[in-house]
Design a protein around this motif. Structure first.
Motif, PDB file in Angstrom:
ATOM      1  N   SER A   1      22.561  38.387  38.278  1.00 17.65           N
ATOM      2  CA  SER A   1      23.701  38.969  38.994  1.00 17.65           C
ATOM      3  C   SER A   1      23.374  39.072  40.480  1.00 17.65           C
ATOM      4  CB  SER A   1      24.044  40.344  38.423  1.00 17.65           C
ATOM      5  OG  SER A   1      22.960  41.237  38.606  1.00 17.65           O
ATOM      6  N   TRP A   2      24.377  39.368  41.272  1.00 23.33           N
ATOM      7  CA  TRP A   2      24.170  39.426  42.715  1.00 23.33           C
ATOM      8  C   TRP A   2      25.067  40.486  43.340  1.00 23.33           C
ATOM      9  CZ3 TRP A   2      28.695  38.427  45.371  1.00 23.33           C
ATOM     10  CH2 TRP A   2      29.680  37.721  44.651  1.00 23.33           C
ATOM     11  N   GLU A   3      24.708  40.843  44.536  1.00 20.75           N
ATOM     12  CA  GLU A   3      25.511  41.788  45.316  1.00 20.75           C
ATOM     13  C   GLU A   3      25.582  41.269  46.743  1.00 20.75           C
ATOM     14  OE1 GLU A   3      24.089  45.865  46.615  1.00 20.75           O
ATOM     15  OE2 GLU A   3      25.468  46.395  44.986  1.00 20.75           O
ATOM     16  N   TRP A   4      26.786  41.231  47.293  1.00 21.82           N
ATOM     17  CA  TRP A   4      26.969  40.713  48.642  1.00 21.82           C
ATOM     18  C   TRP A   4      28.135  41.458  49.288  1.00 21.82           C
ATOM     19  CZ3 TRP A   4      27.940  34.819  49.948  1.00 21.82           C
ATOM     20  CH2 TRP A   4      27.704  34.619  51.317  1.00 21.82           C
ATOM     21  N   PRO A   5      27.869  42.594  49.930  1.00 23.61           N
ATOM     22  CA  PRO A   5      28.948  43.391  50.518  1.00 23.61           C
ATOM     23  C   PRO A   5      29.869  42.603  51.445  1.00 23.61           C
ATOM     24  CG  PRO A   5      26.951  44.674  50.469  1.00 23.61           C
ATOM     25  CD  PRO A   5      26.576  43.283  50.034  1.00 23.61           C
ATOM     26  N   LEU A   6      29.305  41.731  52.279  1.00 25.91           N
ATOM     27  CA  LEU A   6      30.148  40.967  53.196  1.00 25.91           C
ATOM     28  C   LEU A   6      31.190  40.171  52.432  1.00 25.91           C
ATOM     29  CD1 LEU A   6      30.934  39.745  55.922  1.00 25.91           C
ATOM     30  CD2 LEU A   6      29.081  38.088  55.642  1.00 25.91           C
ATOM     31  N   TRP A   7      30.782  39.512  51.358  1.00 21.15           N
ATOM     32  CA  TRP A   7      31.715  38.709  50.564  1.00 21.15           C
ATOM     33  C   TRP A   7      32.767  39.602  49.909  1.00 21.15           C
ATOM     34  CZ3 TRP A   7      31.947  33.584  50.862  1.00 21.15           C
ATOM     35  CH2 TRP A   7      32.763  32.900  49.955  1.00 21.15           C
ATOM     36  N   GLN A   8      32.340  40.777  49.485  1.00 20.91           N
ATOM     37  CA  GLN A   8      33.268  41.700  48.839  1.00 20.91           C
ATOM     38  C   GLN A   8      34.215  42.348  49.855  1.00 20.91           C
ATOM     39  OE1 GLN A   8      30.059  43.932  47.225  1.00 20.91           O
ATOM     40  NE2 GLN A   8      29.995  42.814  45.289  1.00 20.91           N
ATOM     41  N   TRP A   9      33.749  42.505  51.086  1.00 18.44           N
ATOM     42  CA  TRP A   9      34.588  43.134  52.105  1.00 18.44           C
ATOM     43  C   TRP A   9      35.679  42.224  52.641  1.00 18.44           C
ATOM     44  CZ3 TRP A   9      29.944  45.127  55.512  1.00 18.44           C
ATOM     45  CH2 TRP A   9      29.340  46.208  54.861  1.00 18.44           C
ATOM     46  N   LYS A  10      35.453  40.919  52.596  1.00 18.45           N
ATOM     47  CA  LYS A  10      36.343  40.026  53.339  1.00 18.45           C
ATOM     48  C   LYS A  10      37.799  40.112  52.872  1.00 18.45           C
ATOM     49  CE  LYS A  10      35.543  35.616  50.908  1.00 18.45           C
ATOM     50  NZ  LYS A  10      35.187  36.222  49.618  1.00 18.45           N
ATOM     51  N   GLY A  11      38.019  40.410  51.581  1.00 17.58           N
ATOM     52  CA  GLY A  11      39.383  40.585  51.111  1.00 17.58           C
ATOM     53  C   GLY A  11      40.053  41.775  51.783  1.00 17.58           C
ATOM     54  N   SER A  12      39.327  42.886  51.857  1.00 10.73           N
ATOM     55  CA  SER A  12      39.873  44.082  52.519  1.00 10.73           C
ATOM     56  C   SER A  12      40.131  43.816  53.993  1.00 10.73           C
ATOM     57  CB  SER A  12      38.899  45.258  52.369  1.00 10.73           C
ATOM     58  OG  SER A  12      38.755  45.626  51.022  1.00 10.73           O
ATOM     59  N   VAL A  13      39.219  43.076  54.622  1.00 15.02           N
ATOM     60  CA  VAL A  13      39.381  42.763  56.044  1.00 15.02           C
ATOM     61  C   VAL A  13      40.638  41.939  56.261  1.00 15.02           C
ATOM     62  CG1 VAL A  13      38.385  41.546  58.007  1.00 15.02           C
ATOM     63  CG2 VAL A  13      36.914  42.914  56.531  1.00 15.02           C
ATOM     64  N   VAL A  14      40.852  40.940  55.401  1.00 15.45           N
ATOM     65  CA  VAL A  14      42.035  40.080  55.534  1.00 15.45           C
ATOM     66  C   VAL A  14      43.310  40.896  55.334  1.00 15.45           C
ATOM     67  CG1 VAL A  14      43.283  38.144  54.496  1.00 15.45           C
ATOM     68  CG2 VAL A  14      40.823  37.974  54.886  1.00 15.45           C
ATOM     69  N   ARG A  15      43.304  41.803  54.353  1.00 15.59           N
ATOM     70  CA  ARG A  15      44.502  42.595  54.056  1.00 15.59           C
ATOM     71  C   ARG A  15      44.760  43.676  55.092  1.00 15.59           C
ATOM     72  NH1 ARG A  15      42.094  42.273  48.955  1.00 15.59           N
ATOM     73  NH2 ARG A  15      41.258  44.383  49.179  1.00 15.59           N
ATOM     74  N   GLU A  16      43.706  44.283  55.629  1.00 11.24           N
ATOM     75  CA  GLU A  16      43.873  45.487  56.440  1.00 11.24           C
ATOM     76  C   GLU A  16      43.300  45.388  57.847  1.00 11.24           C
ATOM     77  OE1 GLU A  16      42.050  48.659  54.250  1.00 11.24           O
ATOM     78  OE2 GLU A  16      42.685  47.825  52.321  1.00 11.24           O
ATOM     79  N   GLY A  17      42.585  44.326  58.151  1.00 10.10           N
ATOM     80  CA  GLY A  17      41.814  44.289  59.378  1.00 10.10           C
ATOM     81  C   GLY A  17      42.519  43.773  60.610  1.00 10.10           C
ATOM     82  N   ASN A  18      43.843  43.562  60.535  1.00 10.88           N
ATOM     83  CA  ASN A  18      44.591  43.119  61.707  1.00 10.88           C
ATOM     84  C   ASN A  18      44.027  41.810  62.247  1.00 10.88           C
ATOM     85  OD1 ASN A  18      46.703  43.408  63.560  1.00 10.88           O
ATOM     86  ND2 ASN A  18      45.396  44.438  65.053  1.00 10.88           N
TER      87      ASN A  18
END
Length: 237
Positions: A66-83
């Motif tokens: 398994s893996w963990e990658w916050p940047l990859w997980q954040w990018k959806g939120s950034v696209v939706r909410e990050g202006n």
């Protein structure tokens, strides 16, 4: 905007550590400050979201696979909410462009990438996408009949060119769900057009394409003073 180095001199965590991003809101703020931010390696040292992450926010592979990658997980939120706008804008590589700078990039790229010829493959892709509003990549590929052997890479090439031309952007990311209702994997890009997501007015620019180019060039030169002219021109496209 001062240089990228100067920007990070003003970012500290609670312990006083300088220069790295520790959270999704910090990433969103960084995009607004720098205007243009590649997701992964840009060819310019230190200029990519991946390289700006704090150590604990970088890709981690565990013993069980398994893996963990916050940047990859954040990018959806950034696209939706990050202006900001997300797509393959930097020499075919993905990255973010703030809404402030999007009209200039759109203005310049459209001047260098004319509307696809009617009836051609790229026109067909855009027509189907516009008719549906948004589609994940594999659904769009199937709708365009790119289903045979080796057709995936060919289709991806057309979509990448349309993204570089600012005709297609990413609206969000869609993830498969396991039997426990948990999302997994790297996800699929949900594609749309900038006009559909942002509205036509948000893409308009009152400058000439050449003025937009010079404005972006001057901004990136100030942001990345140690980069070469070739590197900056490659980013602008």
């Amino acid at each position: 905007m001062n240089s990228l180095e100067d920007y990070f001199k003003n970012i500290y965590n609670d312990s006083g550590e300088m220069g790295y991003i520790h959270s999704c809101p910090e990433l969103m703020e960084c995009i607004q400050q720098v205007g243009f931010l590649p997701l992964l390696d840009s060819g310019i040292q230190g200029y990519a979201a991946e390289g700006m992450m704090a150590e604990e926010c970088r890709f981690t592979q565990f013993d069980d696979g398994s893996w963990e990658w916050p940047l990859w997980q954040w990018k959806g939120s950034v696209v939706r909410e990050g202006n900001c706008v997300y797509g393959k804008f930097f020499a075919g590589k993905a990255g973010f462009v703030s809404r402030e700078w999007w009209p200039d990039l759109y203005n310049w790229r459209r001047s260098k990438n004319p509307v696809p010829k009617e009836g051609g493959i790229e026109d067909t892709i855009l027509t189907i996408l516009r008719d549906n509003g948004s589609m994940i990549t594999r659904e769009l590929r199937a709708a365009c009949n790119f289903t045979g052997k080796n057709m995936r890479s060919k289709f991806d090439g057309y979509v990448s060119r349309l993204q570089m031309g600012t005709y297609i952007i990413t609206e969000d990311f869609v993830y498969p769900v396991d039997k426990h209702g948990r999302e997994y994997g790297f996800g699929w890009a949900l594609l749309t057009t900038p006009e559909e997501l942002l509205g036509h007015e948000a893409c308009l620019c009152n400058r000439s394409p050449e003025e937009s180019y010079q404005r972006m060039y001057n901004h990136l030169l100030q942001l990345l003073p140690n980069s070469t002219e070739k590197q900056i021109k490659k980013l602008i496209g």
